[in-house]
Structure formats: C-alpha cells, structure tokens
Design an enzyme around this catalytic site. Structure first.
Site, PDB file in Angstrom:
ATOM      1  CB  SER A 105     -17.930  43.546 -54.973  1.00 14.79           C
ATOM      2  OG  SER A 105     -18.415  42.272 -54.631  1.00 14.79           O
ATOM      3  CB  THR A 147     -17.801  37.803 -58.776  1.00 12.59           C
ATOM      4  OG1 THR A 147     -17.200  37.084 -57.694  1.00 12.59           O
ATOM      5  CG2 THR A 147     -16.826  37.910 -59.925  1.00 12.59           C
ATOM      6  CG  ASP A 148     -18.334  38.155 -53.157  1.00 12.80           C
ATOM      7  OD1 ASP A 148     -18.108  37.214 -53.948  1.00 12.80           O
ATOM      8  OD2 ASP A 148     -17.706  38.304 -52.087  1.00 12.80           O
ATOM      9  CB  THR A 202     -11.539  37.880 -56.872  1.00 14.22           C
ATOM     10  OG1 THR A 202     -12.267  37.660 -55.671  1.00 14.22           O
ATOM     11  CG2 THR A 202     -10.599  36.717 -57.108  1.00 14.22           C
TER      12      THR A 202
HETATM   13  N1  ASP Z   1     -15.161  36.972 -54.337  1.00 17.42           N
HETATM   14  C1  ASP Z   1     -15.191  38.294 -54.684  1.00 17.42           C
HETATM   15  C2  ASP Z   1     -14.730  38.595 -56.106  1.00 17.42           C
HETATM   16  O1  ASP Z   1     -14.959  37.834 -56.925  1.00 17.42           O
HETATM   17  C3  ASP Z   1     -14.762  39.303 -53.717  1.00 17.42           C
HETATM   18  C4  ASP Z   1     -15.509  40.556 -54.067  1.00 17.42           C
HETATM   19  O2  ASP Z   1     -16.661  40.499 -54.454  1.00 17.42           O
HETATM   20  O3  ASP Z   1     -14.895  41.613 -54.013  1.00 17.42           O
HETATM   21  O4  ASP Z   1     -14.155  39.576 -56.438  1.00 17.42           O
END
Ligand code: ASP
Length: 341
Positions: free
Chosen positions: A58, A90-91, A14
């Site tokens: 991710s 973050t996932d 993100t």
């Molecule tokens: N929601 C996710 C992020 O925070 C998407 C990911 O993990 O790429 O980046």
C-alpha cells in the site's frame, strides 16, 4: 431469498501476500476471488462479485490509483451493489480511506479492509476482516457514513481512523472520538448516527504536491523552506502540542507563507490545534497572525490530503482558510441514521 449484492476489489497488501519459497519475504499475489474463496459463509451473506484492480504494497498506491478505484466503486453501486469493499495494505489505510471519503458522495458504504497477518500465518485475520467488511457493507445502518474502515471487528470512520501499531491485530484506532461501531456475532452496530460530510469536486489539476514536515526539538524549519524551493505547492507542518513551533521555525513560516499556503496541525496523534490560548512566538496565535492556517482536529496526514484535494479542485488560496476551518471542526451528527438519504 435474494441476497444483497456486494462488490469486492483487491488492491494488494498483506491480506493478499504469500511467499514464493520457504523463508522468502511475502509479496502481493492473491486476487480478490482467491481472498473471497477462503472466507467461510461469505456467499451466504451476500452475492459477491470479486475483481483484482491492483497488486501492490500500500505504500506504492497513488492518488491516480485511488481515483480509478473510486470510479470502479461508483460504477458498482450504480449497477446495484448495496456496498463495496476494497481490500488493501494497512500501512496507508488511514490515508486512502480519508482520500476516498473526500470524494465519495453516495449513500452506499465504501468499506476498506486488510490484514495485519499474512494468509499463511496461524490465526490469519484477513478472512475474518473480509467477512466483517461484507457484513458491514450490507447493514442499513452503514448507509450515509461515507468511507468506513473495518478491522478486527471494529468499524472506524475514515475521518478519524489511524494506524497506531505496526503489527498488532488491534492496530487501528480512532483516538479522538473512538470507533464508529463494532461487530458482534457478525452484526454491525453503531455508537452514534452518521456525521455530515462535505465532499469535494474531482481534481482539475493532477500535479499538486503538498509537503508534510514535522517540527522537532531544536528545529529551525529549514526542511519546510526547502520543500517550497523544490516546488511543493503547500506545506503542512506537523507542529508540537496544540500547534507550536520554535521561534526560528515561526520566522521561516512567515517567509514560506509569502509563497505557498502553510497549514499547522498537531503532531500529537489526537486532539485539536488551539486558536487563542498561547501567546508566545511560534504558538498558534502568532502563527495564525503570520498567515498560517490551523488544521483543528485534522491530523497532519489528513490535513495534507484535504489541502491537496482543495488545491487540486482549483480552490483559490483566499478560500482555503474558510474551508479548513469547516473541516477542522468536529462534525455535526445526523440524529436519525436514515436522515439525509
Ligand atoms: N503491512 C502492510 C499490510 O498490512 C503492507 C502494505 O501496506 O501493503 O498490508
């Protein structure tokens, strides 16, 4: 005055995501140099080198990608960086941090950060997180702590961190012992000294697959057995409470255990598996007697990564129990932050 050198690499997520047109969904597009360029004051804090290693959401990062990142990070600290920062989605951050921590044997901090809000959002958190990550990377108190996650001005040890909210800025927590530290006015500080961290030899076998199956209400554990039939090399059961499954699931664990290692972790999100409290069929005493290994304080996701790393390093099944016992315990803390390095 010479500034400490910090290497940043971007992997996507993100923090790097923009929309191709108004109203379209965001995808990773920005590279590390673009991420660094919008952080006010970053180049006064450290001499920054920025590279883009990947541009992925991710969920699509793989073990091989992470081993590449590890080699990149090692090369950077060997070339003089006081710390390295990876930006990613973050996932899967709690998993990638733990995976890298299993192998990171340098005293320099390897920091992971990302963003909960896209760069175009009002109050985007990416630039602040990146600045905090670099401030953490250059702090002497960050040495000897392995892989750290810096989000929302909070520093978490890879061993304990977990993503506990889908969208909140305060998504990252360390439910058991709490955060390792915090940043106040740009200065990181720690609540306690670094912990002793065993590290694992690099994978010899790259095809090891460990399944993770959650034990649910009225669940006979068939999925765990299907995983073994599908060729998985080990199974982690995210068990109820302190390490419990149904009577039928317990029978299944005996059968599965004849073929592959089975590890029991708690699905609760905090705390340890018990060892000798409950005496019913399907409880920790019974499952251990059936040959299952108990994950202690390791969450099911982290137990999966550890088990995979041990098997990939060629550890014989007979030694897994001992190793898991060691990792599943609370770590000893090194009283003096400078000790050991
Ligand atoms: N929601 C996710 C992020 O925070 C998407 C990911 O993990 O790429 O980046």
């Amino acid at each position: 005055m010479t500034r400490p050198s910090v290497a940043i690499a971007s992997l996507g997520g993100t923090i790097s995501m923009t929309a191709a047109s108004a109203g379209a969904g965001v995808t990773p597009t920005l590279d590390a140099a673009q991420l660094a360029a919008v952080v006010p004051g970053l180049t006064q804090v450290a001499e920054i080198s920025a590279e883009s290693l990947l541009q992925l959401p991710s969920a699509s990062l793989s073990f091989d990608h992470l081993l590449e990142c590890l080699r990149w990070a090692e090369a950077k600290v060997d070339a003089g960086a006081v710390g390295v920062v990876l930006t990613q989605g973050t996932d899967t951050l709690e998993e990638t941090a733990f995976f890298l921590d299993l192998y990171w044997d340098r005293p320099q901090p390897l920091i992971l950060t990302g963003a909960m809000r896209t760069p175009a959002a009002v109050s985007a958190d990416g630039p602040g997180n990146l600045l905090a990550a670099v401030q953490t990377a250059i702090a002497p108190g960050s040495r000897g702590r392995g892989v750290l996650v810096v989000m929302n001005d909070t520093i978490h040890a890879a061993r304990w961190v977990s993503k506990a909210d889908a969208l909140s800025l305060h998504a990252f927590v360390s439910p058991d012992g709490g955060a390792a530290g915090r940043l106040v006015e740009g200065r990181p500080g720690y609540f306690h000294g670094p912990a002793k961290r065993p590290v694992i030899g690099r994978p010899q076998v790259h095809t090891v697959r460990v399944a993770m199956v959650e034990a649910l209400l009225s669940d006979d554990g068939e999925l765990a057995e299907l995983a073994v039939q599908a060729g998985y090399d080990a199974v982690v059961v995210a068990a109820q409470g302190a390490g419990h499954v149904s009577f039928a699931f317990a029978e299944r664990i005996s059968r599965i255990g004849n073929t592959v290692p089975v590890v029991i972790a708690s699905r609760t999100g905090g705390g340890s598996t018990a060892e000798h409290t409950y005496g019913f069929v399907g409880a920790e005493i019974d499952l251990a007697a059936r040959g299952a290994l108990l994950a202690g304080w390791l969450s099911p996701r982290k137990a999966r990564l550890l088990l995979r790393a041990l098997l990939a390093a060629g550890m014989p099944r007979a030694e897994l129990g001992e190793r898991l016992k060691k990792w599943g315990k609370l770590p000893d803390f090194i009283p003096d932050a400078a000790a050991g390095h």
